[in-house]
Design an enzyme around this catalytic site. Structure first.
Site, short mmCIF file in Angstrom:
data_model
loop_
_atom_site.label_atom_id
_atom_site.label_comp_id
_atom_site.label_asym_id
_atom_site.label_seq_id
_atom_site.Cartn_x
_atom_site.Cartn_y
_atom_site.Cartn_z
N PHE A 45 6.18 7.18 2.88
CA PHE A 45 7.26 6.22 2.66
C PHE A 45 6.81 4.84 3.10
O PHE A 45 6.19 4.69 4.15
CB PHE A 45 8.50 6.62 3.46
CG PHE A 45 9.57 5.55 3.50
CD1 PHE A 45 10.43 5.37 2.44
CD2 PHE A 45 9.69 4.73 4.61
CE1 PHE A 45 11.40 4.37 2.48
CE2 PHE A 45 10.65 3.74 4.66
CZ PHE A 45 11.52 3.56 3.59
N GLU A 46 7.11 3.83 2.28
CA GLU A 46 6.82 2.45 2.63
C GLU A 46 8.11 1.66 2.64
O GLU A 46 8.81 1.61 1.64
CB GLU A 46 5.84 1.83 1.63
CG GLU A 46 4.45 2.45 1.66
CD GLU A 46 3.50 1.78 0.69
OE1 GLU A 46 2.79 0.86 1.12
OE2 GLU A 46 3.51 2.17 -0.49
N ARG A 49 9.99 -2.68 6.96
CA ARG A 49 9.60 -2.90 8.35
C ARG A 49 8.71 -1.80 8.91
O ARG A 49 8.19 -1.92 10.01
CB ARG A 49 10.86 -3.01 9.23
CG ARG A 49 11.76 -4.16 8.83
CD ARG A 49 12.93 -4.29 9.78
NE ARG A 49 13.78 -3.10 9.78
CZ ARG A 49 14.92 -3.01 10.47
NH1 ARG A 49 15.32 -4.02 11.20
NH2 ARG A 49 15.64 -1.91 10.43
N ASN A 50 8.53 -0.71 8.15
CA ASN A 50 7.73 0.38 8.69
C ASN A 50 7.17 1.24 7.57
O ASN A 50 7.69 1.24 6.45
CB ASN A 50 8.56 1.24 9.65
CG ASN A 50 9.80 1.81 9.01
OD1 ASN A 50 9.71 2.75 8.22
ND2 ASN A 50 10.96 1.25 9.32
N ASN A 51 6.10 1.95 7.89
CA ASN A 51 5.49 2.91 6.99
C ASN A 51 5.44 4.27 7.68
O ASN A 51 5.24 4.35 8.90
CB ASN A 51 4.07 2.49 6.60
CG ASN A 51 4.05 1.22 5.77
OD1 ASN A 51 4.98 0.96 5.02
ND2 ASN A 51 3.00 0.44 5.92
N VAL A 52 5.62 5.33 6.90
CA VAL A 52 5.65 6.68 7.46
C VAL A 52 4.54 7.50 6.83
O VAL A 52 4.40 7.55 5.61
CB VAL A 52 7.02 7.35 7.22
CG1 VAL A 52 7.01 8.79 7.73
CG2 VAL A 52 8.13 6.54 7.88
N PHE A 53 3.74 8.16 7.69
CA PHE A 53 2.59 8.94 7.24
C PHE A 53 2.71 10.38 7.72
O PHE A 53 3.32 10.67 8.74
CB PHE A 53 1.29 8.36 7.82
CG PHE A 53 1.01 6.94 7.43
CD1 PHE A 53 0.14 6.65 6.39
CD2 PHE A 53 1.60 5.88 8.11
CE1 PHE A 53 -0.13 5.34 6.03
CE2 PHE A 53 1.34 4.56 7.76
CZ PHE A 53 0.47 4.29 6.72
N LYS A 65 5.00 7.16 12.39
CA LYS A 65 5.79 6.02 11.93
C LYS A 65 5.20 4.74 12.50
O LYS A 65 5.18 4.55 13.72
CB LYS A 65 7.25 6.17 12.35
CG LYS A 65 8.14 5.03 11.87
CD LYS A 65 9.59 5.27 12.26
CE LYS A 65 10.48 4.12 11.79
NZ LYS A 65 11.89 4.35 12.15
N ASP A 152 22.74 2.32 12.08
CA ASP A 152 22.36 2.31 10.66
C ASP A 152 22.54 3.69 10.04
O ASP A 152 21.63 4.24 9.42
CB ASP A 152 20.91 1.83 10.52
CG ASP A 152 20.56 1.45 9.08
OD1 ASP A 152 21.49 1.21 8.29
OD2 ASP A 152 19.36 1.38 8.76
#
Length: 298
Positions: A45-46, A49-53, A65, A152
């Site tokens: 996921f991009e 504010r953040n990317n998840v691997f 994250k 959120d």
């Protein structure tokens, strides 16, 4: 090549895997003060504010994250540590950082997907949707009792075990300390889920905002993802009440999405709403979801 590295590469090449990682992604090593991990070089996921691997360690998949230090401070780490043993909250396994990113190493829940994609092509039946919302309320109550507000709540920040229908709350990047008495003037969450008082007057109170977002999640569970309903739709006078659900279900949604915050359902009365009559007030722990992370990272 080590066994964890082999396992991760095998997972990445599996076209049927739920990890949604590009099969061409390479695998790199990442070290912390305690452990060696292996991580895919292309994200699941991009975000802005953040990317998840996807990563791997000790025979189990895990999540990395990366949160940009330029965008937001490292509050998420502080909050997740404080909520470490809170039922229904995603578990922080370890934390590290580099010059550009906070790096959160987080548990991976097998057989899971976020709620946005879960109802992408289908509207949920009332019984299932009701149980999901009830779980969400219980989890938020647990967070509240620890002195925090998630900030959120939305479909994308809730993941569900698709077999057992158990949910967890993720992404605490907008979480703040609970303050029930003072109005808040900064909105850290998602604009589409903002409450009307902030839209009109530029302020909100944390608990009425939370009730509003729970109502928005409830509405959208009865819709296809492409039909998701947001504040602007309600303000335009469009009918947001789902058809073919019980009167108590309709009343719950109406009570949560009341424009006047002073007439909105109170946070503390959510769990006792008639819609949830007969449901057990309990949240299953992580070990019952199939992975016991207490025995994974040693």
């Amino acid at each position: 090549m080590s066994r964890p590295e082999q396992q991760l590469k095998k997972m990445l090449k599996n076209p049927q895997a739920q990890y949604a990682v590009y099969p061409t992604a390479k695998v790199e090593r990442i070290s912390t003060t305690q452990h060696m991990y292996f991580i895919a070089t292309r994200p699941m996921f991009e975000g802005g504010r953040n990317n998840v691997f996807l990563g791997h360690q000790v025979g189990q998949p895990i999540i990395f994250k990366y949160v940009s230090k330029k965008e937001i401070p490292g509050n998420e780490v502080i909050v997740l540590k404080a909520l470490q043993d809170t039922p229904g909250v995603i578990k922080l396994i370890e934390y590290t950082e580099n010059a550009m990113y906070h790096i959160l190493i987080i548990e991976y829940i097998p057989n899971s997907v976020d709620l946005l994609h879960y109802h992408y092509f289908k509207k949920l039946e009332e019984t299932e949707a009701k149980k999901i919302i009830f779980q969400l309320i219980l989890i938020i109550q647990n967070i509240y009792e620890k002195g925090f507000i998630h900030g959120d709540i939305k479909d994308e920040n809730l993941i569900i075990d698709i077999n057992q229908k158990i949910i967890k709350v993720i992404d605490f990047g907008s979480a703040v300390r609970l303050d029930e008495t003072r109005p808040q003037y900064n909105m850290f969450g998602t604009w589409e889920y903002v409450c009307p008082e902030f839209y009109y007057y530029g302020y909100y109170y944390q608990l009425p905002l939370t009730v509003w977002t729970i109502g928005m999640v409830a509405v959208n569970l009865f819709r296809f993802r492409a039909e998701n309903f947001y504040l602007n739709d309600i303000l335009k006078g469009e009918n947001y009440i789902p058809e073919n659900i019980s009167e108590t279900g309709k009343q719950f949604i109406t009570d949560c999405l009341t424009i006047n915050e002073n007439k909105r359902l109170s946070f503390k009365s959510l769990v006792s709403h008639p819609w949830f009559k007969g449901l057990k007030k309990e949240i299953q722990p992580i070990s019952e979801l199939g992975v016991d992370y207490k025995n994974v990272i040693t």
